[in-house]
Scaffold this motif. Sequence first.
Motif, PDB file in Angstrom:
ATOM      1  N   VAL A   2       1.270  -1.080  -0.237  1.00 25.80           N
ATOM      2  CA  VAL A   2       0.152  -0.361  -0.278  1.00 25.80           C
ATOM      3  C   VAL A   2       1.126   1.227  -0.009  1.00 25.80           C
ATOM      4  O   VAL A   2       1.934   1.449   0.838  1.00 25.80           O
ATOM      5  N   GLN A   3       0.332   1.731  -1.016  1.00 25.55           N
ATOM      6  CA  GLN A   3       1.128   3.309  -1.057  1.00 25.55           C
ATOM      7  C   GLN A   3      -0.164   4.408  -0.744  1.00 25.55           C
ATOM      8  O   GLN A   3      -0.854   4.154  -1.576  1.00 25.55           O
ATOM      9  N   ALA A   4       0.481   5.686  -0.580  1.00 23.03           N
ATOM     10  CA  ALA A   4      -0.434   6.990  -0.449  1.00 23.03           C
ATOM     11  C   ALA A   4       0.759   8.151  -0.872  1.00 23.03           C
ATOM     12  O   ALA A   4       1.573   8.006   0.316  1.00 23.03           O
ATOM     13  N   VAL A   5       0.493   9.236  -1.828  1.00 23.43           N
ATOM     14  CA  VAL A   5       2.097  10.071  -2.284  1.00 23.43           C
ATOM     15  C   VAL A   5       0.696  11.057  -1.854  1.00 23.43           C
ATOM     16  O   VAL A   5      -0.471  11.493  -2.716  1.00 23.43           O
ATOM     17  N   GLU A   6       0.727  12.237  -0.894  1.00 23.84           N
ATOM     18  CA  GLU A   6       0.109  13.620  -0.772  1.00 23.84           C
ATOM     19  C   GLU A   6       0.698  14.843  -1.040  1.00 23.84           C
ATOM     20  O   GLU A   6       2.217  14.374  -1.622  1.00 23.84           O
ATOM     21  N   SER A   7       0.313  15.901  -1.868  1.00 24.39           N
ATOM     22  CA  SER A   7       0.530  16.907  -2.314  1.00 24.39           C
ATOM     23  C   SER A   7      -0.495  18.219  -2.000  1.00 24.39           C
ATOM     24  O   SER A   7      -1.051  17.555  -2.304  1.00 24.39           O
ATOM     25  N   GLY A   8       0.290  18.916  -2.399  1.00 21.13           N
ATOM     26  CA  GLY A   8      -0.902  20.544  -2.353  1.00 21.13           C
ATOM     27  C   GLY A   8      -0.256  21.036  -1.474  1.00 21.13           C
ATOM     28  O   GLY A   8      -0.886  22.194  -0.907  1.00 21.13           O
ATOM     29  N   ALA A  14      -3.099  33.558   6.306  1.00 21.61           N
ATOM     30  CA  ALA A  14      -3.846  33.302   6.771  1.00 21.61           C
ATOM     31  C   ALA A  14      -5.166  33.944   6.313  1.00 21.61           C
ATOM     32  O   ALA A  14      -5.451  34.662   5.745  1.00 21.61           O
ATOM     33  N   GLY A  15      -6.408  33.561   6.245  1.00 16.69           N
ATOM     34  CA  GLY A  15      -7.794  33.576   5.267  1.00 16.69           C
ATOM     35  C   GLY A  15      -7.374  32.840   4.096  1.00 16.69           C
ATOM     36  O   GLY A  15      -8.262  32.706   3.764  1.00 16.69           O
ATOM     37  N   GLY A  16      -6.062  32.088   4.042  1.00 18.00           N
ATOM     38  CA  GLY A  16      -5.742  31.748   2.753  1.00 18.00           C
ATOM     39  C   GLY A  16      -6.578  30.164   2.455  1.00 18.00           C
ATOM     40  O   GLY A  16      -6.699  29.963   3.130  1.00 18.00           O
ATOM     41  N   SER A  17      -6.593  29.965   0.981  1.00 22.33           N
ATOM     42  CA  SER A  17      -6.591  28.295   0.824  1.00 22.33           C
ATOM     43  C   SER A  17      -5.649  27.614   0.413  1.00 22.33           C
ATOM     44  O   SER A  17      -4.856  28.099  -0.313  1.00 22.33           O
ATOM     45  N   LEU A  18      -5.930  26.733   0.566  1.00 24.75           N
ATOM     46  CA  LEU A  18      -4.700  25.302   0.175  1.00 24.75           C
ATOM     47  C   LEU A  18      -5.749  23.722  -0.486  1.00 24.75           C
ATOM     48  O   LEU A  18      -6.967  23.339   0.341  1.00 24.75           O
ATOM     49  N   ARG A  19      -5.642  23.290  -1.077  1.00 25.33           N
ATOM     50  CA  ARG A  19      -6.324  21.446  -1.915  1.00 25.33           C
ATOM     51  C   ARG A  19      -4.658  20.765  -1.346  1.00 25.33           C
ATOM     52  O   ARG A  19      -3.822  20.646  -2.953  1.00 25.33           O
ATOM     53  N   LEU A  20      -5.317  19.189  -1.020  1.00 24.42           N
ATOM     54  CA  LEU A  20      -4.149  18.760  -0.284  1.00 24.42           C
ATOM     55  C   LEU A  20      -5.002  17.800  -1.518  1.00 24.42           C
ATOM     56  O   LEU A  20      -6.277  17.337  -1.131  1.00 24.42           O
ATOM     57  N   GLN A 121       4.077  10.100   3.099  1.00 26.74           N
ATOM     58  CA  GLN A 121       4.812  10.712   3.594  1.00 26.74           C
ATOM     59  C   GLN A 121       4.068  12.208   4.405  1.00 26.74           C
ATOM     60  O   GLN A 121       5.500  12.088   5.139  1.00 26.74           O
ATOM     61  N   GLY A 122       3.089  12.675   3.876  1.00 25.88           N
ATOM     62  CA  GLY A 122       3.352  13.415   4.766  1.00 25.88           C
ATOM     63  C   GLY A 122       2.888  15.270   3.372  1.00 25.88           C
ATOM     64  O   GLY A 122       4.117  14.739   2.715  1.00 25.88           O
ATOM     65  N   THR A 123       3.112  16.293   3.372  1.00 26.87           N
ATOM     66  CA  THR A 123       3.232  17.471   2.732  1.00 26.87           C
ATOM     67  C   THR A 123       2.551  18.979   3.819  1.00 26.87           C
ATOM     68  O   THR A 123       2.236  18.573   4.875  1.00 26.87           O
ATOM     69  N   GLN A 124       3.951  19.236   4.443  1.00 24.12           N
ATOM     70  CA  GLN A 124       3.380  20.693   4.897  1.00 24.12           C
ATOM     71  C   GLN A 124       2.575  21.626   4.402  1.00 24.12           C
ATOM     72  O   GLN A 124       2.636  22.548   3.133  1.00 24.12           O
ATOM     73  N   VAL A 125       2.145  22.119   5.317  1.00 23.07           N
ATOM     74  CA  VAL A 125       1.170  23.185   5.145  1.00 23.07           C
ATOM     75  C   VAL A 125       1.838  24.067   6.709  1.00 23.07           C
ATOM     76  O   VAL A 125       1.840  23.983   7.701  1.00 23.07           O
ATOM     77  N   THR A 126       2.053  25.409   5.825  1.00 19.81           N
ATOM     78  CA  THR A 126       2.193  26.628   6.820  1.00 19.81           C
ATOM     79  C   THR A 126       1.878  27.672   6.940  1.00 19.81           C
ATOM     80  O   THR A 126       1.421  28.192   5.540  1.00 19.81           O
TER      81      THR A 126
END
Length: 129
Positions: A2-8, A14-20, A121-126
């Motif tokens: 099983v593999q999972a790959v995150e991106s985005g 602050a107040g902005g948007s992201l789509r993972l 593996q994760g994707t960083q959101v700051t």
Amino acid sequence: QVQAVESGGGLVQAGGSLRLSCTTSGLPFDAYDLGWIREAPGKEREGVAVEDVDGTITYTDSVKGRFTSSRDNAKNALFLQMNSLKPEDTAMYYCAATPGPRAYLRPEYRLDPANYDAWGQGTQVTVSA
């Protein structure tokens, strides 16, 4: 395997948007409950959203009304639309999977990171203030 790959992930004010996005392989996608888990520095992992195989979606209270989870079974993909981001949303975001259905279980159990079997593996959101 099983593999999972995150991106985005990325840096946003602050107040902005992201789509993972999360794409998976090696599992019967439409038979698995899929969750978004985050881990901030110095804090325990927290379940953010879980989408069950039957389409039931559960969110942790702090993201309700701001985050939206969706899945595309045809593409083996999971998405997390994050709006009105706050600095406290800063974390590493992981996609996780576990066999479903689990909609009959308590929301706290379904969101608990300990109850997932496969992780990306994760994707960083700051989020800056």
